[in-house]
Scaffold this motif. Structure first.
Motif, PDB file in Angstrom:
ATOM      1  N   SER A   7       0.834  -1.203   0.000  1.00  0.00           N
ATOM      2  CA  SER A   7       0.000   0.000   0.000  1.00  0.00           C
ATOM      3  C   SER A   7       0.867   1.251   0.000  1.00  0.00           C
ATOM      4  O   SER A   7       0.587   2.217  -0.710  1.00  0.00           O
ATOM      5  CB  SER A   7      -0.933   0.007   1.217  1.00  0.00           C
ATOM      6  OG  SER A   7      -1.956  -0.940   1.093  1.00  0.00           O
ATOM      7  N   ALA A   8       1.931   1.232   0.822  1.00  0.00           N
ATOM      8  CA  ALA A   8       2.850   2.371   0.871  1.00  0.00           C
ATOM      9  C   ALA A   8       3.523   2.591  -0.479  1.00  0.00           C
ATOM     10  O   ALA A   8       3.693   3.730  -0.927  1.00  0.00           O
ATOM     11  CB  ALA A   8       3.890   2.153   1.967  1.00  0.00           C
ATOM     12  N   LEU A   9       3.899   1.503  -1.161  1.00  0.00           N
ATOM     13  CA  LEU A   9       4.500   1.620  -2.484  1.00  0.00           C
ATOM     14  C   LEU A   9       3.497   2.157  -3.505  1.00  0.00           C
ATOM     15  O   LEU A   9       3.856   2.936  -4.402  1.00  0.00           O
ATOM     16  CB  LEU A   9       5.044   0.264  -2.940  1.00  0.00           C
ATOM     17  CG  LEU A   9       6.261  -0.254  -2.172  1.00  0.00           C
ATOM     18  CD1 LEU A   9       6.607  -1.678  -2.615  1.00  0.00           C
ATOM     19  CD2 LEU A   9       7.465   0.663  -2.374  1.00  0.00           C
ATOM     20  N   GLY A  10       2.234   1.756  -3.366  1.00  0.00           N
ATOM     21  CA  GLY A  10       1.196   2.290  -4.246  1.00  0.00           C
ATOM     22  C   GLY A  10       1.014   3.787  -4.048  1.00  0.00           C
ATOM     23  O   GLY A  10       0.830   4.543  -5.011  1.00  0.00           O
ATOM     24  N   ILE A  11       1.065   4.222  -2.798  1.00  0.00           N
ATOM     25  CA  ILE A  11       0.967   5.652  -2.497  1.00  0.00           C
ATOM     26  C   ILE A  11       2.146   6.400  -3.107  1.00  0.00           C
ATOM     27  O   ILE A  11       1.986   7.484  -3.684  1.00  0.00           O
ATOM     28  CB  ILE A  11       0.904   5.857  -0.970  1.00  0.00           C
ATOM     29  CG1 ILE A  11      -0.441   5.345  -0.441  1.00  0.00           C
ATOM     30  CG2 ILE A  11       1.110   7.326  -0.597  1.00  0.00           C
ATOM     31  CD1 ILE A  11      -0.491   5.199   1.067  1.00  0.00           C
ATOM     32  N   ALA A  12       3.349   5.809  -2.995  1.00  0.00           N
ATOM     33  CA  ALA A  12       4.536   6.430  -3.599  1.00  0.00           C
ATOM     34  C   ALA A  12       4.390   6.515  -5.119  1.00  0.00           C
ATOM     35  O   ALA A  12       4.764   7.521  -5.733  1.00  0.00           O
ATOM     36  CB  ALA A  12       5.787   5.636  -3.230  1.00  0.00           C
ATOM     37  N   ALA A  13       3.831   5.474  -5.729  1.00  0.00           N
ATOM     38  CA  ALA A  13       3.611   5.496  -7.175  1.00  0.00           C
ATOM     39  C   ALA A  13       2.632   6.607  -7.552  1.00  0.00           C
ATOM     40  O   ALA A  13       2.794   7.271  -8.591  1.00  0.00           O
ATOM     41  CB  ALA A  13       3.087   4.145  -7.659  1.00  0.00           C
ATOM     42  N   GLY A  14       1.639   6.823  -6.699  1.00  0.00           N
ATOM     43  CA  GLY A  14       0.703   7.911  -6.939  1.00  0.00           C
ATOM     44  C   GLY A  14       1.389   9.268  -6.915  1.00  0.00           C
ATOM     45  O   GLY A  14       1.010  10.177  -7.673  1.00  0.00           O
ATOM     46  N   CYS A  15       2.397   9.423  -6.069  1.00  0.00           N
ATOM     47  CA  CYS A  15       3.169  10.668  -6.042  1.00  0.00           C
ATOM     48  C   CYS A  15       3.828  10.918  -7.396  1.00  0.00           C
ATOM     49  O   CYS A  15       3.845  12.049  -7.895  1.00  0.00           O
ATOM     50  CB  CYS A  15       4.225  10.611  -4.938  1.00  0.00           C
ATOM     51  SG  CYS A  15       3.571  10.655  -3.249  1.00  0.00           S
ATOM     52  N   PHE A  16       4.376   9.860  -7.997  1.00  0.00           N
ATOM     53  CA  PHE A  16       5.015  10.011  -9.302  1.00  0.00           C
ATOM     54  C   PHE A  16       3.994  10.348 -10.386  1.00  0.00           C
ATOM     55  O   PHE A  16       4.294  11.110 -11.312  1.00  0.00           O
ATOM     56  CB  PHE A  16       5.778   8.737  -9.668  1.00  0.00           C
ATOM     57  CG  PHE A  16       7.110   8.619  -9.001  1.00  0.00           C
ATOM     58  CD1 PHE A  16       8.195   9.349  -9.463  1.00  0.00           C
ATOM     59  CD2 PHE A  16       7.286   7.792  -7.902  1.00  0.00           C
ATOM     60  CE1 PHE A  16       9.432   9.251  -8.847  1.00  0.00           C
ATOM     61  CE2 PHE A  16       8.522   7.688  -7.267  1.00  0.00           C
ATOM     62  CZ  PHE A  16       9.598   8.422  -7.747  1.00  0.00           C
ATOM     63  N   VAL A  17       2.783   9.787 -10.267  1.00  0.00           N
ATOM     64  CA  VAL A  17       1.734  10.123 -11.234  1.00  0.00           C
ATOM     65  C   VAL A  17       1.433  11.615 -11.181  1.00  0.00           C
ATOM     66  O   VAL A  17       1.390  12.302 -12.211  1.00  0.00           O
ATOM     67  CB  VAL A  17       0.463   9.300 -10.958  1.00  0.00           C
ATOM     68  CG1 VAL A  17      -0.698   9.805 -11.816  1.00  0.00           C
ATOM     69  CG2 VAL A  17       0.703   7.823 -11.242  1.00  0.00           C
ATOM     70  N   TRP A  18       1.251  12.129  -9.960  1.00  0.00           N
ATOM     71  CA  TRP A  18       0.946  13.551  -9.819  1.00  0.00           C
ATOM     72  C   TRP A  18       2.146  14.417 -10.185  1.00  0.00           C
ATOM     73  O   TRP A  18       1.992  15.495 -10.761  1.00  0.00           O
ATOM     74  CB  TRP A  18       0.501  13.859  -8.391  1.00  0.00           C
ATOM     75  CG  TRP A  18      -0.932  13.530  -8.128  1.00  0.00           C
ATOM     76  CD1 TRP A  18      -1.424  12.601  -7.255  1.00  0.00           C
ATOM     77  CD2 TRP A  18      -2.073  14.131  -8.747  1.00  0.00           C
ATOM     78  NE1 TRP A  18      -2.798  12.578  -7.295  1.00  0.00           N
ATOM     79  CE2 TRP A  18      -3.210  13.510  -8.208  1.00  0.00           C
ATOM     80  CE3 TRP A  18      -2.230  15.115  -9.714  1.00  0.00           C
ATOM     81  CZ2 TRP A  18      -4.499  13.864  -8.590  1.00  0.00           C
ATOM     82  CZ3 TRP A  18      -3.517  15.466 -10.098  1.00  0.00           C
ATOM     83  CH2 TRP A  18      -4.636  14.839  -9.544  1.00  0.00           C
ATOM     84  N   GLY A  19       3.351  13.971  -9.818  1.00  0.00           N
ATOM     85  CA  GLY A  19       4.543  14.738 -10.159  1.00  0.00           C
ATOM     86  C   GLY A  19       4.726  14.875 -11.655  1.00  0.00           C
ATOM     87  O   GLY A  19       5.004  15.962 -12.178  1.00  0.00           O
ATOM     88  N   LEU A  20       4.530  13.756 -12.378  1.00  0.00           N
ATOM     89  CA  LEU A  20       4.665  13.790 -13.828  1.00  0.00           C
ATOM     90  C   LEU A  20       3.544  14.619 -14.450  1.00  0.00           C
ATOM     91  O   LEU A  20       3.776  15.389 -15.392  1.00  0.00           O
ATOM     92  CB  LEU A  20       4.641  12.363 -14.385  1.00  0.00           C
ATOM     93  CG  LEU A  20       4.939  12.204 -15.876  1.00  0.00           C
ATOM     94  CD1 LEU A  20       6.319  12.767 -16.211  1.00  0.00           C
ATOM     95  CD2 LEU A  20       4.845  10.738 -16.286  1.00  0.00           C
ATOM     96  N   ALA A  21       2.339  14.474 -13.896  1.00  0.00           N
ATOM     97  CA  ALA A  21       1.214  15.270 -14.400  1.00  0.00           C
ATOM     98  C   ALA A  21       1.480  16.758 -14.201  1.00  0.00           C
ATOM     99  O   ALA A  21       1.183  17.582 -15.072  1.00  0.00           O
ATOM    100  CB  ALA A  21      -0.076  14.855 -13.688  1.00  0.00           C
ATOM    101  N   GLY A  22       2.042  17.098 -13.041  1.00  0.00           N
ATOM    102  CA  GLY A  22       2.358  18.495 -12.784  1.00  0.00           C
ATOM    103  C   GLY A  22       3.420  19.017 -13.727  1.00  0.00           C
ATOM    104  O   GLY A  22       3.364  20.163 -14.184  1.00  0.00           O
TER     105      GLY A  22
END
Length: 227
Positions: free
Chosen positions: A41-56
């Protein structure tokens, strides 16, 4: 660049340890399905950070900030998802209480999320690492505040002349690593104290607490969106 990294690391650490949906989801997963699932779950949350970072980095979060409708739609989806997770936790607490009242023994080694005396078959399946990863990912991706925070915060730590996308992903990586360390520490702490947390009464109270927190967070987001 070093000064920017150090400054962002301090800010990101403060953001990471602030209680929120990520904390509640990892705690809930650790209680119900163990350390491995919680780490996923923690790794999934970290992956979500990269999704938002790349989107930004490519301007999608700017579009969300400019479009109130798109932002509100994503907020409502996130609120509903958090409330669904909260309801799942409260259902688990109720099942544990019912089992205790009936005198049925609930084996400690069986995760709370797996025990289903009744209900649909989807809830009865074990929380696999992949499913836990997906839960963490969706929890983060469906939270548009992460994207807006990245959009407003990251540019302040990108040195003039530095490549925007590469530097953005580097800063996001710092935040993601801090998040995995913090949330992973929570998962390990719960695992070490599993003898206490596996007691039906304690587990029921924690399920009730995490379920209530997730419901409250989802309701708060929904209420704020409706205003």
């Amino acid at each position: 660049m070093l000064t920017s990294l150090l400054g962002f690391t301090l800010v990101a650490a403060l953001l990471t340890i602030s209680p929120g949906p990520d904390f509640a989801v990892v705690l809930r997963t650790a209680l119900g399905s163990g350390r491995r699932a919680a780490l996923c779950s923690a790794l999934g949350i970290a992956a979500g950070c990269f999704v938002w970072g790349l989107a930004g980095a490519v301007g999608l979060t700017a579009m969300l900030a400019a479009s109130r409708t798109a932002y509100d739609v994503l907020r409502v989806a996130g609120a509903l998802y958090l409330m669904w997770l909260g309801i799942q936790a409260l259902r688990s607490a109720r099942r544990i209480r019912t089992a205790g009242a009936s005198g049925a023994e609930v084996p400690a080694e069986v995760p709370a999320a797996v025990r289903e005396a009744s209900g649909d078959r989807a809830d009865a399946r074990p929380v696999t690492p992949l499913r836990a990863f997906r839960t963490g990912l969706l929890t983060n991706v469906l939270n548009p505040k992460v994207g807006v925070v990245y959009m407003s915060l990251l540019p302040q730590f990108i040195p003039h002349g530095a490549p925007v996308i590469a530097t953005t992903l580097l800063l996001v990586a710092v935040h993601a690593v801090l998040g995995v360390l913090w949330l992973g520490g929570i998962a390990f702490a719960v695992h070490r104290a599993r003898a206490v947390f596996q007691r039906p009464r304690i587990r029921r109270r924690l399920d009730q607490a995490t379920g209530g927190v997730l419901l409250a967070l989802g309701a708060a987001v929904g209420f704020e969106t409706a205003r």
